[in-house]
Motif scaffolding. Structure first.
Motif, PDB file in Angstrom:
ATOM      1  N   ALA A   1       6.293  41.803 -47.755  1.00 14.76           N
ATOM      2  CA  ALA A   1       6.277  41.099 -47.047  1.00 14.76           C
ATOM      3  C   ALA A   1       5.528  40.680 -45.513  1.00 14.76           C
ATOM      4  CB  ALA A   1       7.517  40.463 -46.970  1.00 14.76           C
ATOM      5  N   GLY A   2       5.581  42.157 -45.151  1.00 19.83           N
ATOM      6  CA  GLY A   2       5.104  42.408 -43.972  1.00 19.83           C
ATOM      7  C   GLY A   2       3.827  42.647 -43.675  1.00 19.83           C
ATOM      8  N   LEU A   3       2.611  42.795 -44.854  1.00 19.67           N
ATOM      9  CA  LEU A   3       1.302  43.257 -44.678  1.00 19.67           C
ATOM     10  C   LEU A   3       0.693  42.570 -43.762  1.00 19.67           C
ATOM     11  CD1 LEU A   3       0.942  43.898 -48.647  1.00 19.67           C
ATOM     12  CD2 LEU A   3       1.768  45.877 -46.249  1.00 19.67           C
ATOM     13  N   MET A   4      -0.451  43.210 -42.771  1.00 16.97           N
ATOM     14  CA  MET A   4      -0.487  42.598 -42.569  1.00 16.97           C
ATOM     15  C   MET A   4      -2.684  41.664 -42.896  1.00 16.97           C
ATOM     16  SD  MET A   4      -3.257  42.758 -38.618  1.00 16.97           S
ATOM     17  CE  MET A   4      -4.110  44.917 -39.086  1.00 16.97           C
ATOM     18  N   ALA A   5      -3.336  43.652 -43.721  1.00 18.92           N
ATOM     19  CA  ALA A   5      -3.592  42.599 -44.640  1.00 18.92           C
ATOM     20  C   ALA A   5      -3.882  42.030 -45.768  1.00 18.92           C
ATOM     21  CB  ALA A   5      -4.808  44.196 -45.433  1.00 18.92           C
ATOM     22  N   ASN A   6      -4.444  42.067 -46.990  1.00 18.72           N
ATOM     23  CA  ASN A   6      -4.116  41.650 -47.926  1.00 18.72           C
ATOM     24  C   ASN A   6      -3.182  42.059 -48.855  1.00 18.72           C
ATOM     25  OD1 ASN A   6      -6.142  43.053 -48.386  1.00 18.72           O
ATOM     26  ND2 ASN A   6      -7.073  42.100 -50.243  1.00 18.72           N
ATOM     27  N   ASP A   7      -3.817  44.055 -48.803  1.00 15.08           N
ATOM     28  CA  ASP A   7      -2.919  44.537 -49.835  1.00 15.08           C
ATOM     29  C   ASP A   7      -2.485  45.625 -49.250  1.00 15.08           C
ATOM     30  OD1 ASP A   7      -1.345  44.889 -51.841  1.00 15.08           O
ATOM     31  OD2 ASP A   7      -2.847  44.842 -52.999  1.00 15.08           O
ATOM     32  N   PHE A   8      -1.473  46.611 -49.647  1.00 16.29           N
ATOM     33  CA  PHE A   8      -0.975  48.336 -48.851  1.00 16.29           C
ATOM     34  C   PHE A   8      -2.807  48.280 -48.982  1.00 16.29           C
ATOM     35  CE2 PHE A   8       2.615  47.026 -50.911  1.00 16.29           C
ATOM     36  CZ  PHE A   8       3.680  47.649 -49.422  1.00 16.29           C
TER      37      PHE A   8
ATOM     38  N   LEU B   1      -8.236  36.740 -42.617  1.00 16.61           N
ATOM     39  CA  LEU B   1      -8.066  35.256 -41.670  1.00 16.61           C
ATOM     40  C   LEU B   1      -6.693  34.978 -42.046  1.00 16.61           C
ATOM     41  CD1 LEU B   1      -8.263  34.077 -38.973  1.00 16.61           C
ATOM     42  CD2 LEU B   1      -8.841  32.427 -40.194  1.00 16.61           C
ATOM     43  N   ASN B   2      -6.043  35.691 -41.596  1.00 16.50           N
ATOM     44  CA  ASN B   2      -4.424  34.683 -42.133  1.00 16.50           C
ATOM     45  C   ASN B   2      -3.813  33.472 -40.986  1.00 16.50           C
ATOM     46  OD1 ASN B   2      -4.209  37.346 -44.151  1.00 16.50           O
ATOM     47  ND2 ASN B   2      -3.161  38.133 -41.870  1.00 16.50           N
ATOM     48  N   TYR B   3      -3.205  32.557 -41.858  1.00 11.02           N
ATOM     49  CA  TYR B   3      -2.279  32.031 -41.465  1.00 11.02           C
ATOM     50  C   TYR B   3      -1.254  31.934 -41.780  1.00 11.02           C
ATOM     51  CZ  TYR B   3      -1.208  26.855 -39.080  1.00 11.02           C
ATOM     52  OH  TYR B   3      -0.268  25.887 -39.285  1.00 11.02           O
ATOM     53  N   PHE B   4      -0.102  31.704 -40.887  1.00 10.20           N
ATOM     54  CA  PHE B   4       1.601  32.145 -41.182  1.00 10.20           C
ATOM     55  C   PHE B   4       1.454  30.776 -41.213  1.00 10.20           C
ATOM     56  CE2 PHE B   4       0.082  35.484 -39.212  1.00 10.20           C
ATOM     57  CZ  PHE B   4       0.488  36.923 -40.787  1.00 10.20           C
TER      58      PHE B   4
ATOM     59  N   GLY C   1       5.542  32.354 -40.150  1.00 14.35           N
ATOM     60  CA  GLY C   1       5.910  33.173 -39.714  1.00 14.35           C
ATOM     61  C   GLY C   1       5.376  33.826 -41.052  1.00 14.35           C
ATOM     62  N   ASN C   2       6.039  35.655 -41.840  1.00 13.93           N
ATOM     63  CA  ASN C   2       5.882  36.254 -42.829  1.00 13.93           C
ATOM     64  C   ASN C   2       6.702  35.179 -44.203  1.00 13.93           C
ATOM     65  OD1 ASN C   2       4.713  38.164 -42.433  1.00 13.93           O
ATOM     66  ND2 ASN C   2       7.031  39.587 -41.557  1.00 13.93           N
ATOM     67  N   ASN C   3       7.284  33.737 -43.978  1.00 11.59           N
ATOM     68  CA  ASN C   3       8.233  33.077 -44.753  1.00 11.59           C
ATOM     69  C   ASN C   3       7.296  32.934 -46.010  1.00 11.59           C
ATOM     70  OD1 ASN C   3      10.390  33.038 -42.822  1.00 11.59           O
ATOM     71  ND2 ASN C   3      11.151  33.538 -44.866  1.00 11.59           N
ATOM     72  N   THR C   4       6.040  31.999 -45.631  1.00 13.88           N
ATOM     73  CA  THR C   4       5.254  31.322 -45.879  1.00 13.88           C
ATOM     74  C   THR C   4       3.631  31.427 -44.988  1.00 13.88           C
ATOM     75  OG1 THR C   4       6.682  29.761 -47.034  1.00 13.88           O
ATOM     76  CG2 THR C   4       4.518  29.555 -47.115  1.00 13.88           C
ATOM     77  N   ASN C   5       2.436  32.152 -45.689  1.00 14.23           N
ATOM     78  CA  ASN C   5       1.463  31.892 -44.984  1.00 14.23           C
ATOM     79  C   ASN C   5       0.694  32.061 -46.176  1.00 14.23           C
ATOM     80  OD1 ASN C   5       1.350  34.648 -45.394  1.00 14.23           O
ATOM     81  ND2 ASN C   5       3.048  35.179 -44.661  1.00 14.23           N
ATOM     82  N   LEU C   6      -0.559  31.781 -45.287  1.00 16.95           N
ATOM     83  CA  LEU C   6      -1.870  31.829 -46.053  1.00 16.95           C
ATOM     84  C   LEU C   6      -2.833  33.157 -46.345  1.00 16.95           C
ATOM     85  CD1 LEU C   6      -3.581  30.062 -48.790  1.00 16.95           C
ATOM     86  CD2 LEU C   6      -4.588  28.527 -46.806  1.00 16.95           C
ATOM     87  N   ARG C   7      -3.655  34.079 -46.593  1.00 18.31           N
ATOM     88  CA  ARG C   7      -4.768  34.546 -46.561  1.00 18.31           C
ATOM     89  C   ARG C   7      -5.723  34.509 -47.292  1.00 18.31           C
ATOM     90  NH1 ARG C   7      -1.162  39.440 -44.193  1.00 18.31           N
ATOM     91  NH2 ARG C   7       1.001  38.998 -44.906  1.00 18.31           N
TER      92      ARG C   7
ATOM     93  N   GLN D   1      -4.835  34.456 -51.171  1.00 20.18           N
ATOM     94  CA  GLN D   1      -3.696  34.257 -51.797  1.00 20.18           C
ATOM     95  C   GLN D   1      -2.121  33.808 -50.403  1.00 20.18           C
ATOM     96  OE1 GLN D   1      -1.359  38.583 -51.612  1.00 20.18           O
ATOM     97  NE2 GLN D   1      -0.984  37.950 -50.013  1.00 20.18           N
ATOM     98  N   VAL D   2      -1.459  33.497 -51.681  1.00 24.63           N
ATOM     99  CA  VAL D   2      -0.636  32.321 -50.785  1.00 24.63           C
ATOM    100  C   VAL D   2       0.817  33.062 -51.688  1.00 24.63           C
ATOM    101  CG1 VAL D   2       0.466  30.754 -52.671  1.00 24.63           C
ATOM    102  CG2 VAL D   2       0.788  30.138 -50.465  1.00 24.63           C
ATOM    103  N   GLN D   3       1.844  33.121 -49.535  1.00 25.32           N
ATOM    104  CA  GLN D   3       2.845  33.889 -50.283  1.00 25.32           C
ATOM    105  C   GLN D   3       3.675  33.386 -49.922  1.00 25.32           C
ATOM    106  OE1 GLN D   3       3.162  38.593 -47.843  1.00 25.32           O
ATOM    107  NE2 GLN D   3       4.686  37.307 -46.990  1.00 25.32           N
ATOM    108  N   PHE D   4       4.999  33.247 -50.020  1.00 27.89           N
ATOM    109  CA  PHE D   4       5.913  33.070 -49.359  1.00 27.89           C
ATOM    110  C   PHE D   4       7.049  33.507 -49.859  1.00 27.89           C
ATOM    111  CE2 PHE D   4       6.042  30.893 -54.114  1.00 27.89           C
ATOM    112  CZ  PHE D   4       7.478  30.912 -55.317  1.00 27.89           C
ATOM    113  N   PHE D   5       8.183  34.355 -49.233  1.00 27.69           N
ATOM    114  CA  PHE D   5       9.070  35.409 -49.234  1.00 27.69           C
ATOM    115  C   PHE D   5      10.232  34.314 -48.397  1.00 27.69           C
ATOM    116  CE2 PHE D   5      10.850  38.701 -46.056  1.00 27.69           C
ATOM    117  CZ  PHE D   5      11.600  39.316 -46.963  1.00 27.69           C
ATOM    118  N   ILE D   6      11.870  34.619 -48.873  1.00 26.74           N
ATOM    119  CA  ILE D   6      12.812  34.917 -48.224  1.00 26.74           C
ATOM    120  C   ILE D   6      14.076  35.658 -48.645  1.00 26.74           C
ATOM    121  CG2 ILE D   6      13.840  33.857 -50.510  1.00 26.74           C
ATOM    122  CD1 ILE D   6      15.093  31.300 -48.289  1.00 26.74           C
TER     123      ILE D   6
END
Length: 425
Positions: free
Chosen positions: A175-182, A380-383, A386-392, A419-424
């Motif tokens: 959930a806390g990655l900066m790039a799109n993946d490991f 480019l990431n848009y939060f 934060g890490n709960n919901t973002n677009l990369r 990629q879209v991320q949602f995390f809780i």
């Protein structure tokens, strides 16, 4: 005499309360009354006994947390990106996928013990870009299953299936990655059951010790794990790591890849990973702190040297499985606080220089050139939150040495990823 009478009266009161508690619907109120009485009697009885009885009545209540993390993306990549590189691999595959869909369960079992479990998909739902097939349903697997007991701040034990790495990026949470993946080469020999170290997406079974010293500036980790095991007689896999934080301490078990303006971190670490004749040693550096009025910078860099050894006679030899190599890694990003945007760049390089016993042939030079590769790109990431919901949005290229009629030629294959991320949790 007065002290004796008051003590006996208190004991009778507490005993009567215990008898009536089963029929009393308001147990909390009765407990509060008992605690108040003990405090009033503390002037006549020894203070230590009153405090001890009060602590005994304050029962610990276990707690549990349930969460989820999902990564969904639209992507397009050239057919040679996933490893089947050839001079003719130019077509672009495209599709939509659910890449991660994890259920997280954690809880506090006692004041000093906790647990964590996590599921995941063994393969993405949707188009498999590597072979062009489509998965419509995937049964989840257990990814993490660990129990932690904190004996003290300087000594904790974590047992079960957990992330295993001597490198920071390999110990980051998804959930806390900066790039799109490991990173691509972070644990290339510990990803699956048929990998040389027989891992499970970087996880392994074992026991890990962890603690903090020097005012929490120094963190150590030392664990023993199953590793490669064919008949129950394999040597144990041992993994260790020491990190020093020059600024704020980091106490999360899984590290953050970027802290989005909330960090004040400058951490340097060194670690090792070994089983039998295989060993991997490395060092990494992580900086995340404010840089100017606009936002904060994140820098993550690492270097690793690994080899499977040259012993070809052992049942647990890694000589033909893990060639001698070095791996370099760099991520750099800047988070703009007001716009919530974060551009980043990334570079990785795997340089193989194998021994004859590892290559399985005298054509070592050809083997090394064919197997070595590098990855580079940015995004480019848009939060939203934060890490709960973002677009990369990212573009990454993987470069190989391709065999040609005249020798070798460098060839790069690209990948676009939204990629879209949602995390809780």
């Amino acid at each position: 005499m007065k002290r004796f009478i008051l003590s006996v009266s208190a004991m009778l009161f507490l005993s009567q309360g215990a008898v009536n508690a089963a029929g009393d619907s308001d147990k909390k109120d009765k407990t509060a009354k008992k605690i108040r009485l003990l405090r009033e009697l503390s002037a006549y009885t020894t203070p230590d006994s009153a405090v001890s009885e009060e602590k005994d009545m304050e029962e610990f209540k276990p707690s549990i947390h349930v969460g989820a993390i999902v990564h969904m993306f639209a992507s397009s990549e050239q057919s040679g990106f996933g490893g089947k590189a050839s001079a003719d691999a130019k077509d672009w595959n495209k599709g939509f996928s659910v890449y991660r869909a994890r259920v997280l369960v954690g809880g506090q079992l006692s004041k000093k013990s906790s647990f964590f479990m996590e599921t995941d998909l063994p393969s993405p739902i949707g188009v498999q870009l590597g072979n062009g097939t489509k998965n419509v349903k995937v049964a989840p697997i257990i990814l993490d299953a660990q129990y932690e007991h904190d004996f003290s701040n300087s000594f904790q034990l974590i047992a079960g299936m957990q992330l295993v790495s001597n490198n920071r990026n390999g110990l980051q949470g998804a959930a806390g990655l900066m790039a799109n993946d490991f990173t691509y080469f972070q644990y290339p020999y510990n990803m699956f059951g048929d990998s040389p170290l027989q891992g499970n997406f970087g996880r392994d079974l074992g026991v890990n010790a962890r603690g903090f010293l020097l005012k929490d500036k120094l963190e150590y980790r030392l664990g023993v794990f199953t590793g490669r095991n064919l008949d129950g007689q394999a040597p144990l896999r041992i993994v260790g790591r020491v990190a020093y934080n020059f600024l704020d301490p980091e106490k999360d078990y899984y590290y953050a890849g970027t802290k989005l303006g909330n960090g004040n971190t400058f951490a340097w670490a060194a670690g090792f990973d070994t089983q039998g004749k295989y060993y991997n040693v490395g060092t990494d550096l992580f900086i995340d702190k404010k840089a100017g009025n606009a936002g904060s910078v994140t820098l993550n860099a690492a270097f690793q040297y690994m080899t499977g050894g040259t012993n070809v006679n052992s049942k647990y030899s890694f000589s033909g499985l893990i060639p001698r190599q070095t791996v370099q890694f760099l991520e750099l990003g800047y988070y703009f606080t007001k716009s919530k945007l974060q551009p980043w760049v990334r570079y990785e390089n795997q340089n193989i220089s194998s021994k004859k016993e590892q290559a399985g042939s005298e054509l070592i030079g050809d083997f090394d050139k064919a197997k070595s590769s590098s990855v580079y790109g940015g995004g480019l990431n848009y939060f939203f939150n934060g890490n709960n919901t973002n677009l990369r949005l990212s573009y990454v290229a993987r470069q190989y040495n391709m065999t040609t009629t005249t020798g070798y030629e460098k060839k790069a294959y690209g990948q676009f990823w939204l990629q879209v991320q949602f995390f809780i949790f």
